[in-house]
Enzyme design. Structure first.
Site, short mmCIF file in Angstrom:
data_model
loop_
_atom_site.label_atom_id
_atom_site.label_comp_id
_atom_site.label_asym_id
_atom_site.label_seq_id
_atom_site.Cartn_x
_atom_site.Cartn_y
_atom_site.Cartn_z
N ASP A 127 48.97 -7.90 6.76
CA ASP A 127 49.69 -6.63 6.62
C ASP A 127 51.08 -6.71 7.25
OD1 ASP A 127 46.84 -6.33 6.60
OD2 ASP A 127 47.07 -4.17 6.77
N HIS A 129 53.43 -3.71 6.46
CA HIS A 129 53.64 -2.27 6.62
C HIS A 129 55.10 -1.84 6.82
CE1 HIS A 129 49.63 -0.63 6.35
NE2 HIS A 129 49.17 -1.62 7.11
N ASP A 156 49.33 -4.62 1.74
CA ASP A 156 49.87 -3.62 2.65
C ASP A 156 51.32 -3.91 3.01
OD1 ASP A 156 47.48 -2.33 2.50
OD2 ASP A 156 47.13 -2.23 4.65
N ASP A 159 54.21 1.75 3.67
CA ASP A 159 53.60 2.80 4.49
C ASP A 159 53.72 2.52 5.98
OD1 ASP A 159 52.86 4.57 2.53
OD2 ASP A 159 50.83 3.77 2.30
N ARG A 160 53.83 3.64 6.73
CA ARG A 160 53.90 3.65 8.19
C ARG A 160 55.23 3.14 8.72
NH1 ARG A 160 48.47 3.76 11.56
NH2 ARG A 160 47.21 4.96 10.10
N ASN A 188 45.15 -2.00 0.34
CA ASN A 188 44.74 -0.62 0.11
C ASN A 188 45.91 0.36 0.17
OD1 ASN A 188 44.63 -1.15 3.09
ND2 ASN A 188 44.13 1.03 3.16
N HIS A 189 47.03 -0.03 0.77
CA HIS A 189 48.19 0.87 0.79
C HIS A 189 49.03 0.74 -0.47
CE1 HIS A 189 48.25 2.90 4.76
NE2 HIS A 189 47.35 1.95 5.01
N HIS A 240 42.37 -8.73 0.69
CA HIS A 240 42.82 -7.79 1.71
C HIS A 240 41.67 -7.27 2.57
CE1 HIS A 240 45.54 -5.02 3.64
NE2 HIS A 240 44.67 -4.05 3.43
N ARG A 319 35.10 4.75 6.69
CA ARG A 319 36.26 4.86 5.82
C ARG A 319 36.00 5.75 4.62
NH1 ARG A 319 40.50 1.42 6.98
NH2 ARG A 319 40.05 -0.51 8.12
N HIS A 346 43.81 -6.01 6.70
CA HIS A 346 43.31 -4.64 6.59
C HIS A 346 43.10 -3.91 7.90
CE1 HIS A 346 41.58 -1.24 4.60
NE2 HIS A 346 40.32 -1.54 4.82
#
Length: 457
Positions: A127, A129, A156, A159-160, A188-189, A240, A319, A346
């Site tokens: 990730d 991000h 990923d 995001d964030r 997943n993002h 992931h 989750r 993840h």
């Protein structure tokens, strides 16, 4: 090995372990790039705000991609977010997204990567991000993608962090330049769910204004094109979230309707069977928001599942999507497919803080399962994550990447690095004070296939 490249405006940050990059070799390929030797960095080339142009030939070069990285870095430090189109016009970004999307959509669900057993290494990245400066730093210390250094990014990208768009665009450019040396798996993002909840949608709206809606839709379509997993040299599986079930299509009843499926009502009575690479090959990944039920089960599992220290395969109730899989599942999957290593991502330090039965993510990686067939590793490549934190305490975690060397490629070599700090001052694009810590309990819209028609709605 080549000399280390250093952008002059980057703050100094000494990684815990580094590798000197080797310059890319000249090579020929079919498609959309020109593999000329990389030029020296030109830090002042775009500082004046001259917009980057899409090549008339539609073929990217090393020079173009390196300049893109410089432009994005400069813009993050010297321009307001809404000024980004002055140096990266929307039509250039859209051309790049479209070109990359075509390449990605032609790859299978599980990409088979066969490096040269004599001269090629493989770098695995978890990730990131939206932490653009850490990604640029990682590429600098590790070496740019080239014909003798393959990169596999494990999802990923957005995001964030405040620079998800810039991070994603940069990695797409590397993919277009070197499609056989750069592989971008889906996380997943890379879903509409998460980009709404964790800021990526708003980030694009702020940066691109009236052109943002069209740009965002193109990106969502591109998300669907990313492959779900990779197998390297026949012995290393990368995905992931990790493992997945054998797909079953449930019959919707009042007890497992789409409104209740978030809580797995009705699922507990059904047994789970571990899926195989053959099942993965047959799955449909052309879905924006995998729901984890019906034909969406396999992509939903791959993006959202987590390892567990306990044996067995069960629904991931924390989750609300995906699975928990134990060491016995890892052994079964590895033995069946003659694997020696599984690398998944993840889970950052915030997610692992809640899982007291699992090792923390302070160093950017954990060895979660050690079984007869080999190991399962979680790899996280976003140091000092998340960028925005409500309290004064920060995790201050390191990021990590893994290098697989020939001829076997199955022995992981771990390298950790620290964040490039201080980061440029910028506001968050999501409510990080009240945001959930680890993607838990999002209100997923289940039961819909969310095909490309849905993306355009």
């Amino acid at each position: 090995m080549g000399a280390r490249h250093t952008a002059p405006w980057w703050p100094c940050a000494r990684p815990a372990s580094t590798r000197s990059p080797s310059p890319p070799r000249s090579s020929s390929r079919n498609g959309s790039s020109s593999l000329d030797a990389p030029p020296k960095r030109s830090s002042a080339r775009r500082i004046g705000g001259v917009p980057l142009e899409w090549p008339e030939s539609g073929m990217l070069s090393y020079d173009w991609v390196l300049v893109l990285g410089e432009v994005l870095d400069m813009a993050s430090r010297r321009l307001q977010p809404q000024q980004l189109p002055t140096v990266l016009p929307p039509h250039v970004a859209e051309s790049l997204i479209t070109c990359a999307g075509r390449l990605l959509s032609n790859e299978p669900n599980c990409v088979r990567i066969d490096p040269d057993p004599c001269s090629t290494s493989v770098v695995l990245v978890g990730d990131v991000h939206g932490q653009l400066h850490d990604v640029l730093h990682l590429l600098e210390i590790t070496g740019f993608p080239s014909t003798n250094q393959i990169y596999v990014f494990n999802g990923d990208y957005v995001d964030r962090g405040a620079w998800g768009f810039e991070t994603y665009i940069l990695l797409l450019a590397w993919k277009v330049l070197l499609p056989n040396q750069v592989f971008l798996l889906r996380g997943n993002h890379e879903t509409k769910f998460c980009t709404i909840a964790y800021g990526f949608e708003k980030e694009i709206m702020v940066k691109y204004g009236e052109r943002a809606s069209s740009l965002y839709q193109k990106i969502l379509t591109c998300f669907q094109a990313h492959p779900l997993a990779a197998v390297i040299a026949g012995s290393v599986y990368v995905a992931h979230g990790g493992l997945f079930r054998q797909c079953e299509v449930p019959t919707l009843t009042p007890s497992n309707s789409i409104s209740d499926s978030k809580r797995f009502v009705g699922h507990a009575r059904r047994s789970l069977t571990l899926g195989t690479l053959e099942d993965l090959a047959k799955a449909s990944r052309d879905v924006l928001d995998p729901s984890g039920v019906g034909s969406n089960a396999i992509p939903g599992d791959i993006l959202w599942s987590d390892p567990s220290p306990n044996p067995g395969l069960e629904f991931n109730m924390a989750r609300g999507i995906g699975l928990l899989f134990g060491p016995d599942c890892t052994q079964e999957f590895m033995a069946k497919h003659r694997l020696k290593l599984i690398v998944r991502s993840h889970e950052g330090p915030d997610a692992r803080e809640k899982r007291v039965d699992m090792e923390g993510m302070d160093n950017g990686y954990t060895i979660d399962h050690v079984v007869h067939a080999g190991k399962l590793i979680t790899l996280f490549s976003a140091p000092d994550y998340p960028q925005f934190q409500a309290g004064s305490h920060r995790y201050e975690n390191k990021g990590a990447y893994i290098v697989l060397e020939p001829p076997d490629f199955s022995e992981p070599h771990y390298f950790t690095f620290e964040a490039i700090l201080p980061r440029p001052q910028v506001s968050s694009y999501y409510d990080y004070v009240n945001a959930l810590d680890s993607d838990e309990d999002l209100e997923f819209v289940r039961g819909s296939e969310n095909t490309k028609e849905g993306v355009r709605s």
